[in-house]
Design an enzyme around this catalytic site. Structure first.
Site, short mmCIF file in Angstrom:
data_model
loop_
_atom_site.label_atom_id
_atom_site.label_comp_id
_atom_site.label_asym_id
_atom_site.label_seq_id
_atom_site.Cartn_x
_atom_site.Cartn_y
_atom_site.Cartn_z
N LYS A 44 0.77 -0.98 -0.44
CA LYS A 44 -0.04 0.10 0.04
C LYS A 44 0.48 0.78 -0.37
O LYS A 44 2.21 1.20 0.60
CB LYS A 44 -1.07 0.37 1.40
CG LYS A 44 -2.16 0.64 1.66
CD LYS A 44 -2.82 0.99 2.69
CE LYS A 44 -3.83 1.77 2.61
NZ LYS A 44 -4.82 1.90 3.61
N SER A 87 -10.17 2.39 3.01
CA SER A 87 -8.80 3.19 1.93
C SER A 87 -7.15 2.17 1.47
O SER A 87 -6.92 2.79 0.37
CB SER A 87 -7.91 3.85 2.72
OG SER A 87 -7.13 3.25 3.66
N SER A 112 -10.32 -0.24 7.01
CA SER A 112 -9.71 -0.37 5.21
C SER A 112 -9.29 -1.75 4.91
O SER A 112 -8.78 -1.37 3.89
CB SER A 112 -8.90 0.66 6.01
OG SER A 112 -9.54 2.11 5.50
#
Length: 430
Positions: free
Chosen positions: A76, A146, A170
């Site tokens: 990420k 996210s 997330s």
């Protein structure tokens, strides 16, 4: 016969360990999948095929084979990588290269993972700009946030495993939207150094895979408590599962309600003891406590950017620094104390139950990129610091995945992985 990119991480790991597959061959296969799909899904913010292949060759030459040997890993893009930019999806850091790995990336490299590329994220994994990533099942819809790119990349076969983070929902919510497995471990058991800090009370490194065994591999790499001894394989029959609608059941879409009740019924038919669980009344306000902690700690998380580059900082972060929520010191103390009390209450449910079964998301993935989904069915568990594992379950009215999650007590990660391995073939029956 499956192409290498189609293998789950556990399937690929077995071949990599016995020499039937090389890290380079698997990486090249994943790159071929990316060449076919990335222009549509847009899972990555940085992907250099040459660098990925060099990383794979380095792994192939390693003397010893770690737990994650040869597995391409998506990271990420708010987690630092020594050889790739970390942009946070922010105009402030478009070309930032930290020159060192975050702790979780360092562990993964040390265990033989091939750091493959950086996956798109909501800005700072918090608010502001959304990822460009699209849901691979329906590109008009969000993959969730996210950890948008990580969930989508694993779901679409671009990588077998990927890191996400969870401060609200997330990790688990995008897993539900994209139809993959995910783990949010007990808070603090995975070192978060080198990942952008939003809330030190909430931020948790998690990961995605396409089977419970994939999640187990990564948990072994991080040496979670209890992982040194392989958990005993549990039969579904006799498992005690608490079906928890939670305090926000009334805002769950029909498909989310159906997913939870279907999972419970499937487990009951398979011989598990499934009991309805009504949480104590104090849990009715735990989402409020999460909100206070999130925004209260978020004030300081973005103060540096607010002071040094306010013109490049999204209004969402100005609002946090300026405390537009009006959170007081007394609010923070109440929220911390309330969370602590609820943690003890929840842990006390065990060992009376093997796991709690709960909704993973409000419903199917919303249309568009702006709405990445409501974290209301995740935030409670994040604040409680308990481990959660997302499991696909049904398809909603538009044919999109809708999952559930199993939840255990703090530090019960190893046992929860054993439960997930047992129940997943039953719950994920589609």
């Amino acid at each position: 016969m499956k192409e290498p990119w189609q293998l789950t991480a556990a399937e690929a790991a077995a071949k990599l360990q016995d020499g039937a597959l090389t890290a380079e061959a698997l990486t090249r296969s994943c790159l071929e999948r990316c060449a076919e799909r990335e222009a549509v899904v847009k899972a990555f913010t940085f992907l250099d095929p040459g660098l990925a292949i060099r990383n794979a060759r380095r792994v192939d030459k390693a003397y010893a084979k770690g737990v994650l040997h040869g597995l391409p890993l998506g990271v990420k893009d708010m987690i630092d990588t020594a050889d790739m930019p970390t942009t946070h999806n922010s105009p402030l850091y478009e070309s930032l290269v930290q020159g060192r790995d975050a702790a979780c990336v360092g562990v993964a490299r040390g265990e033989g993972a091939v750091v493959f590329g950086k996956t798109d994220t909501v800005e700072f994994a918090a608010a502001g700009r959304r990822a460009l990533t699209r849901n691979p099942h329906d590109t008009t819809r969000t993959p969730g946030g996210s950890s948008s790119g990580s969930a989508a990349a694993v779901a679409d076969g671009m990588v077998p495993i990927a890191f996400g983070t969870q401060t609200g929902g997330s990790t688990i919510r995008p897993a539900s939207f994209c139809g993959v497995y995910a783990m949010k471990p007990t808070h603090g058991v995975v070192n978060s150094e080198g990942a952008k800090r939003y809330s030190h009370t909430l931020d948790t490194i998690g990961w995605y895979g396409r089977s419970p065994a994939d999640l187990h591999l990564v948990a072994r790499a991080f040496r979670l408590f209890g992982m040194e001894a392989a958990p005993a394989t549990k039969p579904v029959r006799g498992l005690r599962i608490a079906l928890c609608r939670g305090p926000h059941w009334d805002i769950a879409a029909p498909e989310s309600q159906e997913s939870l009740l279907t999972a419970g019924k499937r487990l009951e038919v398979a011989g598990a003891v499934v009991e309805d669980l009504t949480l104590p009344a104090s849990f009715d306000t735990i989402s409020r406590a999460h909100h206070i902690v999130l925004y209260g700690e978020g004030r300081g998380a973005f103060l540096q950017e607010y002071l040094t580059a306010p013109g490049l900082l999204h209004q969402d972060f100005h609002d946090r620094v300026l405390n537009k929520e009006g959170i007081t010191a007394q609010d923070m103390v109440w929220a911390y104390d309330h969370a602590a009390a609820c943690r003890r209450l929840f842990d006390a449910l065990f060992p009376g139950y093997d796991a709690v079964l709960a909704p993973a998301a409000p419903g199917e993935a919303p249309v568009g990129r702006q709405d990445t989904g409501n974290a209301i069915f995740n935030s409670m568990w994040t604040l409680l610091h308990v481990p959660c594992i997302g499991i696909p379950c049904i398809k909603g009215p538009n044919g999109l995945p809708v999952g559930v999650q199993v939840v255990g007590p703090r530090m019960g990660d190893a046992a929860l992985l054993g439960v997930a391995a047992a129940v997943s073939p039953v719950v994920d029956a589609g």
